[in-house]
Motif scaffolding. Structure first.
Motif, PDB file in Angstrom:
ATOM      1  N   CYS A 144      15.704  72.679  67.101  1.00  0.00           N
ATOM      2  CA  CYS A 144      14.768  72.553  66.256  1.00  0.00           C
ATOM      3  C   CYS A 144      14.592  71.448  65.632  1.00  0.00           C
ATOM      4  CB  CYS A 144      15.100  73.438  64.677  1.00  0.00           C
ATOM      5  SG  CYS A 144      13.683  72.987  63.623  1.00  0.00           S
ATOM      6  N   CYS A 147      15.302  71.263  61.828  1.00  0.00           N
ATOM      7  CA  CYS A 147      15.917  71.334  61.041  1.00  0.00           C
ATOM      8  C   CYS A 147      17.376  71.478  61.721  1.00  0.00           C
ATOM      9  CB  CYS A 147      16.625  72.831  59.960  1.00  0.00           C
ATOM     10  SG  CYS A 147      16.516  74.085  61.124  1.00  0.00           S
ATOM     11  N   ASN A 149      18.751  72.916  63.914  1.00  0.00           N
ATOM     12  CA  ASN A 149      19.002  74.488  64.444  1.00  0.00           C
ATOM     13  C   ASN A 149      18.806  74.789  66.285  1.00  0.00           C
ATOM     14  OD1 ASN A 149      19.379  77.317  64.950  1.00  0.00           O
ATOM     15  ND2 ASN A 149      17.421  78.047  64.131  1.00  0.00           N
ATOM     16  N   CYS A 157      11.261  77.822  65.316  1.00  0.00           N
ATOM     17  CA  CYS A 157      12.624  78.110  64.411  1.00  0.00           C
ATOM     18  C   CYS A 157      12.939  79.137  63.206  1.00  0.00           C
ATOM     19  CB  CYS A 157      13.072  76.864  64.118  1.00  0.00           C
ATOM     20  SG  CYS A 157      14.654  76.593  63.126  1.00  0.00           S
ATOM     21  N   CYS A 160      14.855  77.450  59.567  1.00  0.00           N
ATOM     22  CA  CYS A 160      13.622  76.767  58.440  1.00  0.00           C
ATOM     23  C   CYS A 160      12.350  77.354  58.506  1.00  0.00           C
ATOM     24  CB  CYS A 160      14.274  75.804  58.728  1.00  0.00           C
ATOM     25  SG  CYS A 160      13.063  74.829  60.334  1.00  0.00           S
TER      26      CYS A 160
HETATM   27 ZN    ZN Z   1      14.556  74.543  62.027  1.00  0.00          ZN
END
Ligand code: ZN
Length: 685
Positions: A144, A147, A149, A157, A160
């Motif tokens: 992502c 964030c 991830n 995502c 977030c």
């Molecule tokens: Zn994210």
């Protein structure tokens, strides 16, 4: 004043059944709100349906070797039935594969297309050459950009909540083949959200949306502050609604473009059936539109869908979007793939006729302002300590005593004392107190006020002790029982949004339908509901105690899921050294049947088996006593290595070996030929 409302609940995705996270986040609060609006005399359309398009459906269909239609038919039916059984009172539960939805969504797209609301663009999109497939949405996983991830999907995502384009992902990988995608040119239609930025700012940030829940307002504001960009609303897929304009061949509408339009098509379907005008519910400024959703859907309902509605031009915009946070289960995030969930169809089987218990437990502990945890212990405590011990106990006392003292006839009160006056004043205030909580989407608080009303009744009876005064003061007892019956009657009315099944039972016990005008929410604030001489019925248990063993069964189920997951993720043993075909052909493996089985004395693990190998009947000692009871395996078909050199175990000669493996829960299971046509003695090669 009665008003018109269109209440929508997030369209559940048809790749699995409903679980408690969905219920707590969306469907229970939406149902409470809707039932309340109906009870207070409003005109309501409560709309939902199955979301049947999108990539996960096609992935699941491929995996199971069936068509996407098979998948959506299966889960649509499961979801619809479980909602009905759980008492979610939709006016219409539709589905996005319905013709009326395809027509409505196509028409919506065409209107925007004709009004030049889209940007048409040939751009490079992620492509998996091996799978011959463009990679959007869940076909692609990567990091992502917001964030970090590492398991973000192409469109959103889940960590977030950010919604993005697949090309925004860092280190994207195909979810189909695991390949690093290449870029390939393709044409798509984009909704230029940047063009609607000013409108969204004015409408949400400068408008009256400050009364939206802080979690919703905050997320929307941060999104708008980051700047909005065009979003593709079409996809190169074959499952979905075909793009209805020139050049759209082989492409479908993005699932998040078509799904919210599902609310409109479901309203149309309902209105046609009920002889109503659907446009009253979507195009009339007097109508309040409220979307109940989980927090992962905020951006779609607060930014993208309003921008679509605004671009179309003839629709109203949502009045509120009371999204909830997430519900966890026993301290862990709910997960469909890890089977870490309480599934609604399972609950309905394990706790028959106890829908209201789950509705109450989820409401009393709702994740309204922050993520919350569902535990089975809390569920049990909510039932045993509140529904049984407070609500149920109060009703039971009132009904039993009225039948015992007055043969079920509401007694005539005489003089009220100050305690009676205070109790009646408090009673009449409850409808307004509960209304105020519900209208501010504080369902948790509202459910606790309802329980406080039952507490008021319990305290009143405990203080006034009619079971004692009946021997000393008949007139006083009549007044007390009359007052207690009024509290019971209000509970019957005010509990309906939260505990619809209990409310119906209680109204039936109290004979509400036999009254001149049936008590309603408004009457409960203005008058006493049960007149003297009215006849009530016999008692009926409203709630029953939930035992520790029932809770333990549920905890065991979760423990089994945990074990299965651990096993699934356990490192697979590395392959052994290579052997030749000659090595293999030395093994003589046969089909056999267990004829006898006994525990080897003084051991924990060993069973002594007599096995028909087709060649002979021989003794085999097997270390499976902890997994199988001897009597349970007699007659079982097994695979036997018959030419293993005999060896003595505890003085018994074992003449072969039964082949075993483990199931997904880590339990030993036989490698067995299920087919009864396979004769003992046949070689496995
Ligand atoms: Zn994210």
């Amino acid at each position: 004043m009665p008003k018109r409302y269109t209440i929508t609940a997030a369209l559940p995705y048809t790749n699995g059944p409903i679980h408690i996270g969905h219920l707590a986040g969306v469907y229970v609060p939406a149902d409470i709100y809707t039932r309340y609006l109906r009870l207070t005399g409003n005109d309501v359309a409560f709309i939902c349906g199955s979301d049947e398009h999108g990539v996960p459906i096609t992935i699941k269909a491929k995996k199971e070797g069936v068509s996407p239609q098979d998948i959506v038919d299966k889960y649509h039916s499961i979801i619809k039935t479980s909602f009905e059984d759980f008492g979610i009172s939709f006016d219409n539960y539709s589905r996005t594969s319905a013709k009326i939805h395809h027509d409505t969504a196509s028409e919506f797209f065409k209107t925007l297309y004709d009004n030049n609301e889209f940007v048409e663009e040939i751009s490079e999109q992620l492509y998996d050459a091996e799978a011959n497939q463009f990679l959007a949405d869940r076909f692609v996983v990567g990091t992502c950009p917001k964030c970090g991830n590492e398991e973000s999907y192409g469109d959103q995502c889940e960590n977030c909540g950010t919604s993005h384009n697949a090309t925004d992902l860092i280190n994207p990988k195909s979810a189909i083949t695991g390949n690093v995608p290449t870029l390939k040119e393709t044409k798509h239609w984009f909704l230029p959200l940047n063009k609607h930025e000013q409108f969204l700012k004015d409408w949400i940030l400068k408008g009256h949306k400050k009364d939206w829940k802080p979690n919703v307002y905050g997320q929307v504001k941060s999104w708008i502050d980051d700047g909005l960009r065009p979003r593709a609303v079409t996809r190169d897929l074959d499952w979905g609604i075909p793009v209805p304009v020139e050049g759209g061949e082989g492409k479908v509408l993005y699932v998040w473009f078509d799904a919210p339009i599902g609310y409109i098509s479901a309203t149309k379907e309902w209105a046609a059936r009920e002889g109503k005008n659907w446009e009253d519910y979507w195009k009339n400024d007097d109508t309040k539109l409220v979307h109940f959703i989980g927090k992962d859907n905020i951006v779609f309902h607060c930014i993208i869908f309003p921008a679509m509605l605004k671009a179309e031009g003839s629709y109203i915009l949502p009045e509120n979007v009371p999204a909830n946070e997430f519900l966890n289960l026993e301290g862990n995030k709910l997960s469909t793939s890890k089977n870490w969930a309480v599934w609604l169809p399972d609950y309905l089987v394990d706790f028959p006729n106890q829908q209201d218990v789950l509705r109450y437990a989820l409401t009393a502990n709702a994740p309204e302002t922050k993520d919350n945890d569902f535990t089975w212990k809390d569920f049990q405590a909510r039932n045993n300590n509140e529904l049984v011990a407070i609500f149920g106990n109060f009703i039971n006392r009132v009904v039993v005593l009225t039948n015992k003292y007055y043969d079920g006839e509401v007694p005539t009160p005489s003089d009220y004392n100050a305690i009676d006056d205070d109790t009646i004043a408090a009673l009449k205030a409850y409808p307004a107190v509960i209304s105020s909580s519900i209208e501010r989407y504080r369902f948790r608080e509202a459910s606790q006020e309802l329980m406080n009303l039952a507490r008021l009744g319990n305290k009143y009876l405990a203080d006034e002790e009619p079971w004692k005064t009946i021997k000393t003061d008949e007139e006083r007892t009549k007044t007390v029982m009359f007052t207690a019956l009024q509290i019971a009657s209000s509970l019957a009315v005010l509990s309906e949004p939260f505990l619809p099944f209990t409310s119906a039972k209680l109204k039936n016990i109290l004979g509400h339908a036999q009254l001149e005008s049936e008590p309603n929410w408004k009457m409960a604030s203005e008058q006493l509901l049960l007149p003297a001489h009215h006849k009530i019925g016999k008692g009926e248990l409203l709630f029953s105690k939930i035992e520790d063993t029932q809770i333990q069964e549920q905890l065991d189920k979760l423990e089994a899921s945990k074990k299965a997951n651990a096993l699934a993720h356990k490192a697979v043993e590395p392959q052994k050294e290579e052997i030749t075909f000659d090595d293999f052909s030395k093994l003589d493996i046969r089909v056999g049947t267990i004829l006898e089985a006994e525990k080897m004395p003084k051991t924990k693990k060993l069973l002594v088996l007599k096995v028909d190998t087709g060649i002979d009947t021989r003794t085999i000692v097997s270390g499976i006593a902890e997994s199988f009871k001897p009597e349970a395996i007699i007659g079982k078909r097994v695979t036997v290595l018959v030419n293993l050199a005999p060896r003595a175990l505890r003085g018994v000669e074992s003449q072969g070996m039964i082949l075993m493996t483990e199931d997904s829960n880590g339990n030993l299971v036989f490698v067995n030929p299920d087919n009864k046509e396979v004769a003992d003695g046949l070689k496995i090669s």
